[in-house]
Structures are given as structure tokens and as C-alpha cells.
Design a protein around this motif. Structure first.
Motif, PDB file in Angstrom:
ATOM      1  N   VAL A  49       0.830  -1.217   0.000  1.00  0.00           N
ATOM      2  CA  VAL A  49       0.000   0.000   0.000  1.00  0.00           C
ATOM      3  C   VAL A  49       0.864   1.266   0.000  1.00  0.00           C
ATOM      4  N   GLN A  50       2.071   1.154   0.522  1.00  0.00           N
ATOM      5  CA  GLN A  50       2.937   2.344   0.576  1.00  0.00           C
ATOM      6  C   GLN A  50       3.386   2.807  -0.809  1.00  0.00           C
ATOM      7  N   ILE A  51       3.278   1.923  -1.805  1.00  0.00           N
ATOM      8  CA  ILE A  51       3.485   2.380  -3.185  1.00  0.00           C
ATOM      9  C   ILE A  51       2.144   2.372  -3.936  1.00  0.00           C
ATOM     10  N   CYS A  91       8.725   5.253   9.920  1.00  0.00           N
ATOM     11  CA  CYS A  91       7.959   4.767   8.769  1.00  0.00           C
ATOM     12  C   CYS A  91       8.253   5.666   7.572  1.00  0.00           C
ATOM     13  N   LEU A  92       8.500   5.056   6.416  1.00  0.00           N
ATOM     14  CA  LEU A  92       8.766   5.862   5.214  1.00  0.00           C
ATOM     15  C   LEU A  92       7.558   6.726   4.848  1.00  0.00           C
ATOM     16  N   SER A  93       6.374   6.351   5.325  1.00  0.00           N
ATOM     17  CA  SER A  93       5.163   7.122   5.028  1.00  0.00           C
ATOM     18  C   SER A  93       4.923   8.250   6.033  1.00  0.00           C
ATOM     19  N   HIS A 133       4.730  -3.965  12.211  1.00  0.00           N
ATOM     20  CA  HIS A 133       4.544  -2.629  11.628  1.00  0.00           C
ATOM     21  C   HIS A 133       3.985  -2.748  10.203  1.00  0.00           C
ATOM     22  N   GLU A 134       4.599  -3.612   9.395  1.00  0.00           N
ATOM     23  CA  GLU A 134       4.162  -3.747   7.993  1.00  0.00           C
ATOM     24  C   GLU A 134       2.786  -4.409   7.904  1.00  0.00           C
ATOM     25  N   MET A 135       2.513  -5.358   8.781  1.00  0.00           N
ATOM     26  CA  MET A 135       1.202  -6.010   8.749  1.00  0.00           C
ATOM     27  C   MET A 135       0.105  -5.029   9.165  1.00  0.00           C
TER      28      MET A 135
HETATM   29 ZN   LIG Z   1       5.448   2.063   7.775  1.00  0.00          ZN
END
Ligand SMILES: [Zn+2]
Length: 185
Positions: A49-51, A91-93, A133-135
Motif C-alpha cells: 500500500v505504501q506504493i 515509517c517511510l510514510s 509494523h508492515e502487517m
Molecule cells: Zn510504515
């Protein structure tokens, strides 16, 4: 291919991602794009989702920290320790912001590989934190919304700035990035 990483300005980060049903070329292309984009930004984990792809896929690269690298499709928590760990999370977001967040110290994850085979993996400390975190991203949750209320209040101004597409006033990134972090501005 490197794709732009969504920030919490984008509402897609609050949506629930869909399970992967086809283990085909498009899945492998997605995973490649995710690794490319994560590496470009010096991240150690990324959710699809982050991309901008609302699919239940995540990638992790914690090799430099002595853990593993891999792609995990349709991941789910099988077991988590009652024992918790304290640690800094970023978080990169959520560019420019990191904060303490309690997580289970150890987790066992069930997932599918890129061919659809069922597998399990266990991780502790930073790896457990990365998986969880990713989940959370796959369920439309971002770590800054899970902070202790007092800490959340302290950071509310910065969180609002990022949601408006503005840089935080005093950027602070977690120590475990894989390379010098680019600050979004
Ligand atoms: Zn994140």
C-alpha cells in the motif's frame, strides 16, 4: 522500478488491503518494485500500500542488522509473545518522525511465498517489530495512530504537518535505516 512512497497525506494508507489470490508475474513485478522503492529510501520494510497497491504483500530487508530479507504474501500472526519490547519506530510514510512504541518481543508469522507455498517464519526484536509494523499497514493502520496517548499528543503537531504534506519542524528518523536518510521536504 522505484515508485513514489505515499505519505499519511494519502487516504489509501488507511484502507484495508486485499489478499493475493494469483501468484503470477504481476506479483513478482510488484515485489521487485517494492524492494526497489524501499532500498531507494533506505527503508528496512515496506507494505504494498505504501506504493499505492492495496494488496497484502510486504517486504523486509534487515540483513544489515543480522536478520533476514524476504517477501511475505498474505501474512498473518500465528503467535505473539506476551513479553513486550520497547523501541523506536519510524515509517517511510511518516517522513521525519520516529517514536517509541511497545510491540511483542517475538512473533510467529504464517505467509505464502511468491509461488503460493504456505510457510512460517519467526522473528524477535527488530524483526518482530518490522513484521508487525508492515502487517498493520495491510490493515490500514499507521504506527503514529497507535502511540501512547501522551506521546501522540506531543507529536500531534508534527503528524498534522505531515498529513498536510509539510515537513516536520525538527526531523528525526530511527537509527536503523539502511543508509543516510533523505528527509522529505
Ligand atoms: Zn510504515
Amino acid at each position: 522500478m522505484v515508485k513514489p512512497i505515499l505519505t499519511i497525506q494519502d487516504k489509501r494508507l488507511y484502507q484495508v488491503s486485499e489478499s493475493i489470490k494469483k501468484f503470477d508475474r504481476s506479483l513478482r513485478d510488484l515485489v521487485r518494485d517494492m524492494f526497489d522503492s524501499m532500498i531507494e529510501e533506505g527503508g528496512v520494510g515496506l507494505a504494498a500500500v505504501q506504493i499505492g497497491v492495496l494488496k497484502r504483500v510486504l517486504v523486509i530487508d534487515l540483513v544489515q542488522k543480522g536478520f533476514i530479507k524476504g517477501a511475505f504474501v498474505n501474512p498473518r500472526v500465528i503467535e505473539a509473545s506476551n513479553e513486550m519490547q520497547d523501541g523506536e519506530e519510524g515509517c517511510l510514510s511518516v517522513p521525519g518522525l520516529s517514536a517509541e512504541l511497545k510491540r511483542p518481543r517475538w512473533v510467529k508469522i504464517g505467509f505464502q511465498d511468491l509461488s503460493g507455498n504456505e510457510k512460517t517464519v519467526e522473528g524477535e526484536m527488530l524483526l518482530a517489530r518490522a513484521f508487525l509494523h508492515e502487517m498493520d499497514h495491510l490493515d490500514g493502520k499507521v504506527f503514529v495512530d497507535q502511540l501512547e496517548p501522551k506521546l501522540h499528543k506531543e507529536l500531534a503537531g508534527d503528524i498534522d504537518r505531515i498529513k498536510q504534506g509539510l515537513p516536520v519542524k525538527e526531523p528525526h528518523e530511527p537509527k536503523y535505516r539502511n543508509k543516510k536518510q533523505k528527509i522529505a521536504s
